[in-house]
Write an enzyme that holds these catalytic residues in place. Structure first.
Site, short mmCIF file in Angstrom:
data_model
loop_
_atom_site.label_atom_id
_atom_site.label_comp_id
_atom_site.label_asym_id
_atom_site.label_seq_id
_atom_site.Cartn_x
_atom_site.Cartn_y
_atom_site.Cartn_z
N LYS A 48 0.49 -1.17 0.17
CA LYS A 48 0.03 -0.18 0.27
C LYS A 48 0.90 1.19 -0.24
CE LYS A 48 -3.16 2.54 0.39
NZ LYS A 48 -4.79 3.12 1.22
N CYS A 66 -3.87 11.04 1.63
CA CYS A 66 -2.92 9.60 1.53
C CYS A 66 -1.69 9.74 1.06
CB CYS A 66 -3.95 8.94 0.74
SG CYS A 66 -5.45 8.68 1.07
N1 SAJ Z 1 -2.92 14.68 -8.77
C1 SAJ Z 1 -1.46 15.49 -9.27
N2 SAJ Z 1 -1.66 14.84 -10.87
C2 SAJ Z 1 -1.97 13.27 -11.05
C3 SAJ Z 1 -2.54 12.92 -10.11
C4 SAJ Z 1 -3.01 13.24 -9.10
O1 SAJ Z 1 -1.23 16.64 -9.36
O2 SAJ Z 1 -1.73 13.40 -12.48
C5 SAJ Z 1 -2.55 14.81 -7.24
C6 SAJ Z 1 -4.77 15.18 -6.97
O3 SAJ Z 1 -4.73 16.39 -7.37
C7 SAJ Z 1 -4.29 15.49 -5.63
C8 SAJ Z 1 -3.17 14.41 -5.32
O4 SAJ Z 1 -2.93 14.29 -6.64
O5 SAJ Z 1 -3.77 16.25 -5.00
C9 SAJ Z 1 -3.69 12.76 -5.02
O6 SAJ Z 1 -5.03 12.58 -5.88
P1 SAJ Z 1 -5.24 11.13 -6.32
O7 SAJ Z 1 -6.44 11.07 -7.04
O8 SAJ Z 1 -4.27 10.57 -7.33
O9 SAJ Z 1 -5.61 10.04 -5.15
P2 SAJ Z 1 -6.20 10.14 -3.49
O10 SAJ Z 1 -5.00 10.51 -2.64
O11 SAJ Z 1 -7.63 10.27 -3.87
O12 SAJ Z 1 -6.51 8.58 -3.67
C10 SAJ Z 1 -5.10 7.36 -3.35
C11 SAJ Z 1 -5.46 6.46 -5.05
N3 SAJ Z 1 -3.90 6.23 -4.57
C12 SAJ Z 1 -3.23 5.80 -5.85
O13 SAJ Z 1 -4.25 6.03 -6.96
C13 SAJ Z 1 -1.81 4.95 -5.63
C14 SAJ Z 1 -6.29 5.12 -3.84
O14 SAJ Z 1 -6.38 4.17 -4.84
C15 SAJ Z 1 -5.81 5.08 -2.49
O15 SAJ Z 1 -6.90 4.40 -1.45
C16 SAJ Z 1 -5.66 6.53 -1.55
O16 SAJ Z 1 -4.88 7.38 -2.25
C17 SAJ Z 1 -4.74 5.92 -0.17
O17 SAJ Z 1 -6.16 6.41 0.81
O18 SAJ Z 1 -4.05 5.44 -0.08
#
Ligand code: SAJ
Length: 416
Positions: A214, A268
């Site tokens: 994870k 996360c």
């Molecule tokens: N972000 C970027 N660029 C991108 C993708 C995301 O700047 O290309 C930023 C987003 O705007 C945000 C942050 O990253 O600020 C995180 O967003 P996210 O949508 O990537 O992830 P979370 O935090 O909402 O959810 C994640 C997920 N993990 C993965 O995709 C590996 C989810 O599957 C997990 O369950 C969750 O974290 C967790 O609980 O850890």
């Protein structure tokens, strides 16, 4: 439902616990949700929810009305205990396991021979074993798997949640689940439980591996975003359009760079890498660097806004979006929030905040002078500088002529 799993106690009714409790109740399990927050307990008991997630309200209402979901402050005897409490970090970026320890303390008095406990909270390596040790101290009459292995009376496993906010109810059922047991028998038992309500595959391993999987998943994403962010800063320096560079680079069949942005938020991805860094500080060179790059992005955005605002006498700055990512209200660890706060505190201009997913301004901004909530139209009319901080759908379709004559900083590449 498989015999032996009828009564489930879910400890922690947050973003993962409440949807899981609702799904289980709708599948016919008798579910007790336990939470330390009295307001959460009373809301769920009445069949309502304390955060927004598609379809969750309907599901909770139905489960409570059917008498299969209850909420309480105290843990009761059950067949399965699911632990879904937060694992935040402390001010010096060390994992804070106090909620997990409290969960162990609440489970211990009601623990019976044959019970299954699954920790879903994101956990540093070794946490499941520590949980078993805490229980052993509290219940010397029971055998536990860290000490008694396959023959233990209690089965303990780690199965990290992997759901994406906004898609939680779908992903809880569809995603594959990594299940790490403190013994092989513990893993098999936990898999037998999950197989009763998920469609994804159960992937069995040991607890330490599951814990690290994870953390690695979210650190991978953090590092990939950091790479995109660093490319965007390099592009700013060289006067090249970063979005064009990334679009073209991603046409390579083996390149898949994520999107740059104003930083990484949420509870996360901005947190989990620190659990690896804490466990292996000397080895986590890249993971630490990625955190540093992403944490510095808001500072970079503030500098760009300041530079743009200097062109105007008394600049009015429209900041579009406060949440940590698109189309949700959640603003925890949000870089947008940090940027708005810094701009206001440094007196860069008059700030108008547009956040269609929130009622008022969140607490950290409420107390800051010079920040007002506005609707999109009013903010675009008044602004000299428009800063797009979150790629909400509501911002995608705005008439580009509304931006004419204004300085535009699109941190998400939404208006390209
Ligand atoms: N972000 C970027 N660029 C991108 C993708 C995301 O700047 O290309 C930023 C987003 O705007 C945000 C942050 O990253 O600020 C995180 O967003 P996210 O949508 O990537 O992830 P979370 O935090 O909402 O959810 C994640 C997920 N993990 C993965 O995709 C590996 C989810 O599957 C997990 O369950 C969750 O974290 C967790 O609980 O850890």
């Amino acid at each position: 439902m498989t015999p032996g799993f009828e009564r489930v106690c879910v400890i922690g009714l947050g973003y993962v616990g409440l949807p899981t409790a609702a799904i289980l109740a709708n599948r016919g399990f008798h579910v007790l949700g336990v939470d330390v927050n009295a307001k959460t307990v009373s809301m769920v008991s009445e069949g309502s929810v304390h955060f927004t997630e598609p379809d969750l309200d309907v599901m909770v209402r139905g489960a409570v009305a059917a008498g299969r979901l209850r909420a309480a402050a105290a843990t009761e005897h059950a067949d399965v205990f699911l632990v879904t409490v937060p694992t935040p970090f402390t001010a010096d970026k060390k994992p804070d396991l106090s909620f997990l320890r409290s969960a162990a303390q609440s489970i211990a008095p009601v623990l019976d021979d044959g019970n299954l406990i699954v920790i879903e909270s994101t956990s540093p390596v070794g946490t499941t074993q520590a949980f078993s040790e805490w229980l052993a101290e509290l219940r010397p009459d029971l055998s536990l798997p860290h000490r008694d292995g396959e023959d233990a009376q209690i089965h303990l496993a780690h199965s990290p949640e992997r759901v994406l906010p906004g898609r939680i109810l779908v992903e809880l059922v569809q995603n594959d689940r990594v299940i790490g047991g403190l013994s092989a028998r513990c893993a098999r038992r936990a898999a037998a439980f999950y197989e009763t309500f998920i469609n994804g595959e159960c992937l069995l391993t040991d607890a330490r591996t599951a814990e690290l999987v994870k953390l690695v998943e979210n650190s991978y994403r953090d590092a990939n975003i950091a790479f995109a962010n660093e490319v965007s800063i390099i592009c700013d320096r060289l006067g090249i359009d970063a979005w064009e560079v990334l679009r073209l680079a991603n046409r390579h069949p083996r390149v898949d760079i994520l999107k740059p942005g104003p930083g990484v938020g949420g509870h996360c991805i901005a947190v989990d890498p620190w659990f690896i860094i804490d466990s292996a500080p000397d080895e986590s060179v890249l993971i630490r660097a990625a955190r540093r790059v992403n944490d510095a992005m808001p500072v970079h955005v503030v500098a760009k806004v300041r530079e743009a605002a200097e062109r105007f006498k008394s600049p009015c700055i429209a900041c579009l979006g406060l949440s940590y990512k698109a189309d949700i209200e959640d603003a925890r660890e949000s870089p947008a929030l940090r940027i708005v706060e810094t701009l206001a505190r440094e007196g860069v201009g008059k700030i108008l905040v547009v956040e269609p997913h929130a009622g008022g301004l969140p607490a950290p901004l409420d107390a800051v002078p010079g920040v007002t909530k506005a609707d999109l139209d009013a903010a675009l009319d008044a602004a000299d500088v428009v800063v797009l901080l979150v790629d909400h759908r509501a911002f995608a379709g705005i008439d580009r002529s509304r931006l004419d004559g204004k300085a535009v900083i699109d941190t998400r590449g939404l208006w390209r």
